[in-house]
Scaffold this motif. Structure first.
Motif, PDB file in Angstrom:
ATOM      1  N   VAL A  13      33.093  19.886 120.601  1.00 37.66           N
ATOM      2  CA  VAL A  13      32.804  20.670 119.393  1.00 37.66           C
ATOM      3  C   VAL A  13      32.924  19.782 118.158  1.00 37.66           C
ATOM      4  N   ASP A  14      32.023  19.989 117.213  1.00 36.75           N
ATOM      5  CA  ASP A  14      32.138  19.295 115.934  1.00 36.75           C
ATOM      6  C   ASP A  14      33.396  19.787 115.206  1.00 36.75           C
ATOM      7  N   LYS A  15      34.272  18.868 114.843  1.00 35.73           N
ATOM      8  CA  LYS A  15      35.570  19.237 114.285  1.00 35.73           C
ATOM      9  C   LYS A  15      35.436  19.979 112.960  1.00 35.73           C
ATOM     10  N   GLN A  16      34.561  19.517 112.090  1.00 32.38           N
ATOM     11  CA  GLN A  16      34.432  20.164 110.790  1.00 32.38           C
ATOM     12  C   GLN A  16      33.870  21.574 110.922  1.00 32.38           C
ATOM     13  N   GLU A  17      32.919  21.757 111.817  1.00 30.83           N
ATOM     14  CA  GLU A  17      32.371  23.103 112.032  1.00 30.83           C
ATOM     15  C   GLU A  17      33.441  24.039 112.576  1.00 30.83           C
ATOM     16  N   LEU A  18      34.296  23.512 113.448  1.00 29.00           N
ATOM     17  CA  LEU A  18      35.388  24.321 113.983  1.00 29.00           C
ATOM     18  C   LEU A  18      36.376  24.696 112.883  1.00 29.00           C
ATOM     19  N   LEU A  19      36.713  23.738 112.032  1.00 26.80           N
ATOM     20  CA  LEU A  19      37.631  24.030 110.919  1.00 26.80           C
ATOM     21  C   LEU A  19      37.032  25.052 109.969  1.00 26.80           C
ATOM     22  N   ASN A  20      35.721  24.955 109.745  1.00 24.24           N
ATOM     23  CA  ASN A  20      35.050  25.938 108.884  1.00 24.24           C
ATOM     24  C   ASN A  20      35.165  27.341 109.483  1.00 24.24           C
ATOM     25  N   ALA A  21      35.020  27.438 110.809  1.00 28.89           N
ATOM     26  CA  ALA A  21      35.133  28.735 111.481  1.00 28.89           C
ATOM     27  C   ALA A  21      36.548  29.276 111.363  1.00 28.89           C
ATOM     28  N   LEU A  22      37.531  28.410 111.542  1.00 27.16           N
ATOM     29  CA  LEU A  22      38.929  28.829 111.433  1.00 27.16           C
ATOM     30  C   LEU A  22      39.250  29.334 110.030  1.00 27.16           C
ATOM     31  N   ASN A  23      38.707  28.665 109.042  1.00 24.53           N
ATOM     32  CA  ASN A  23      38.997  29.025 107.646  1.00 24.53           C
ATOM     33  C   ASN A  23      38.168  30.197 107.144  1.00 24.53           C
ATOM     34  N   SER A  24      37.160  30.597 107.921  1.00 28.30           N
ATOM     35  CA  SER A  24      36.269  31.670 107.472  1.00 28.30           C
ATOM     36  C   SER A  24      36.894  33.049 107.586  1.00 28.30           C
ATOM     37  N   ALA A  25      37.937  33.179 108.410  1.00 29.40           N
ATOM     38  CA  ALA A  25      38.575  34.472 108.710  1.00 29.40           C
ATOM     39  C   ALA A  25      37.595  35.432 109.384  1.00 29.40           C
ATOM     40  N   LYS A  26      36.506  34.903 109.951  1.00 31.97           N
ATOM     41  CA  LYS A  26      35.526  35.708 110.665  1.00 31.97           C
ATOM     42  C   LYS A  26      35.729  35.539 112.175  1.00 31.97           C
ATOM     43  N   GLU A  27      35.293  36.542 112.937  1.00 30.74           N
ATOM     44  CA  GLU A  27      35.314  36.396 114.382  1.00 30.74           C
ATOM     45  C   GLU A  27      34.239  35.393 114.788  1.00 30.74           C
ATOM     46  N   TYR A  28      34.619  34.432 115.599  1.00 28.67           N
ATOM     47  CA  TYR A  28      33.677  33.400 116.011  1.00 28.67           C
ATOM     48  C   TYR A  28      33.882  33.078 117.485  1.00 28.67           C
ATOM     49  N   GLY A  29      32.927  32.361 118.018  1.00 30.25           N
ATOM     50  CA  GLY A  29      33.033  31.925 119.398  1.00 30.25           C
ATOM     51  C   GLY A  29      32.532  30.503 119.532  1.00 30.25           C
ATOM     52  N   ILE A  30      32.908  29.873 120.640  1.00 28.82           N
ATOM     53  CA  ILE A  30      32.394  28.554 120.999  1.00 28.82           C
ATOM     54  C   ILE A  30      31.638  28.725 122.304  1.00 28.82           C
ATOM     55  N   ASN A  31      30.358  28.362 122.313  1.00 26.27           N
ATOM     56  CA  ASN A  31      29.587  28.543 123.545  1.00 26.27           C
ATOM     57  C   ASN A  31      29.679  27.308 124.442  1.00 26.27           C
ATOM     58  N   ILE A  32      29.045  27.363 125.612  1.00 22.30           N
ATOM     59  CA  ILE A  32      29.180  26.286 126.583  1.00 22.30           C
ATOM     60  C   ILE A  32      28.519  24.991 126.118  1.00 22.30           C
ATOM     61  N   LYS A  33      27.706  25.055 125.068  1.00 19.02           N
ATOM     62  CA  LYS A  33      27.109  23.845 124.502  1.00 19.02           C
ATOM     63  C   LYS A  33      27.987  23.236 123.408  1.00 19.02           C
ATOM     64  N   GLY A  34      29.101  23.905 123.103  1.00 16.72           N
ATOM     65  CA  GLY A  34      29.979  23.422 122.047  1.00 16.72           C
ATOM     66  C   GLY A  34      29.561  23.880 120.668  1.00 16.72           C
ATOM     67  N   GLU A  35      28.654  24.838 120.608  1.00 18.03           N
ATOM     68  CA  GLU A  35      28.180  25.347 119.322  1.00 18.03           C
ATOM     69  C   GLU A  35      29.076  26.476 118.828  1.00 18.03           C
ATOM     70  N   ILE A  36      29.298  26.515 117.522  1.00 18.24           N
ATOM     71  CA  ILE A  36      30.054  27.600 116.906  1.00 18.24           C
ATOM     72  C   ILE A  36      29.106  28.760 116.629  1.00 18.24           C
ATOM     73  N   LYS A  37      29.456  29.956 117.097  1.00 19.41           N
ATOM     74  CA  LYS A  37      28.658  31.146 116.872  1.00 19.41           C
ATOM     75  C   LYS A  37      29.545  32.234 116.257  1.00 19.41           C
ATOM     76  N   TYR A  38      28.965  33.019 115.375  1.00 19.45           N
ATOM     77  CA  TYR A  38      29.712  34.098 114.731  1.00 19.45           C
ATOM     78  C   TYR A  38      29.237  35.454 115.246  1.00 19.45           C
ATOM     79  N   ALA A  39      30.166  36.406 115.305  1.00 25.41           N
ATOM     80  CA  ALA A  39      29.836  37.765 115.732  1.00 25.41           C
ATOM     81  C   ALA A  39      28.888  38.400 114.720  1.00 25.41           C
ATOM     82  N   PRO A  40      27.971  39.274 115.187  1.00 27.83           N
ATOM     83  CA  PRO A  40      27.750  39.683 116.585  1.00 27.83           C
ATOM     84  C   PRO A  40      27.036  38.584 117.376  1.00 27.83           C
ATOM     85  N   PHE A  41      27.396  38.457 118.650  1.00 25.88           N
ATOM     86  CA  PHE A  41      26.892  37.359 119.456  1.00 25.88           C
ATOM     87  C   PHE A  41      25.577  37.723 120.140  1.00 25.88           C
TER      88      PHE A  41
END
Length: 216
Positions: A13-41
């Motif tokens: 996973v790209d570290k900065q994208e992951l940190l952005n997801a953590l700081n967003s306070a939004k529900e998110y997921g990491i898919n099998i390709k390592g991509e950050i996805k936000y709900a609804p999935f």
């Protein structure tokens, strides 16, 4: 279909994208390709992580310490930070990932009973009617995994042998065509070659199934 075996896979996973997801306070997921996805999935998204991070409120007099990524993900994940990447192994969280992904799967092969239903209504109609001629779901799943595109999201190890999986078909229409054609040919052969399945000896349910597959 391709296997994605969590025992063997490392998700990057790209570290900065992951940190952005953590700081967003939004529900998110990491898919099998390592991509950050936000709900609804997406309806067939396969996630190795799903959650929402909220920073803990602290007393202004107490110096705040942000938890590490390993602490955020918990003990069921192995986390390695490598410069601008985060490497994740998720196999220890398999039981939770079944719950996370089952609602989006095309079929569930995680229990000792095996597959007994398809999520797609048209595929399920094929499976249900096929059972009248003793064509079981296991046989149909083997056909799908051999001939159709998609992903078998699984835990599989050899010794001692263990397998649990969720199937995600890429194209339901194509899968319907493949299974229908297979069942049609098999049932025609049975009715032609097996005395037990001659038209006059078929039960009403078998005749209905034969009509469904355009065999009579």
């Amino acid at each position: 279909m391709k296997k994605f075996n969590l025992f063997n896979e490392i998700i990057i996973v790209d570290k900065q994208e992951l940190l952005n997801a953590l700081n967003s306070a939004k529900e998110y997921g990491i898919n099998i390709k390592g991509e950050i996805k936000y709900a609804p999935f997406y309806k067939k998204e396969i996630l190795i992580y799903q959650g929402k991070h909220s920073s803990q409120s602290t007393n202004t007099l107490i110096r705040r310490r942000e938890p590490s990524l390993a602490e955020i993900f918990g003990t069921n994940y192995q986390i390695v930070e490598d410069d601008n990447r985060v490497l994740i192994k998720a196999f220890s969280n398999w039981q939770e990932l079944i719950k996370v992904n089952t609602s989006r799967a095309s079929y569930d092969d995680t229990t000792g009973d095996g597959v007994d239903k398809f999520a797609d209504e048209a595929l399920e109609a094929i499976g249900w009617n096929a059972t009248e001629f003793n064509i079981n779901y296991r046989t149909l799943v083997d056909i799908l995994e051999e001939e159709c595109e998609g992903t078998l999201f699984c835990i599989e190890q050899e010794e001692p042998y263990q397998f649990s999986g969720l199937g995600f078909l890429k194209n339901d229409k194509k899968a319907q065509e493949v299974l229908f054609n297979y069942c049609e040919q098999e049932i025609k052969n049975m009715m032609r070659e097996d005395p037990l399945y001659e038209k006059d000896k078929c039960s009403d349910d078998e005749k209905e199934a034969a009509k469904f597959f355009k065999c009579i």
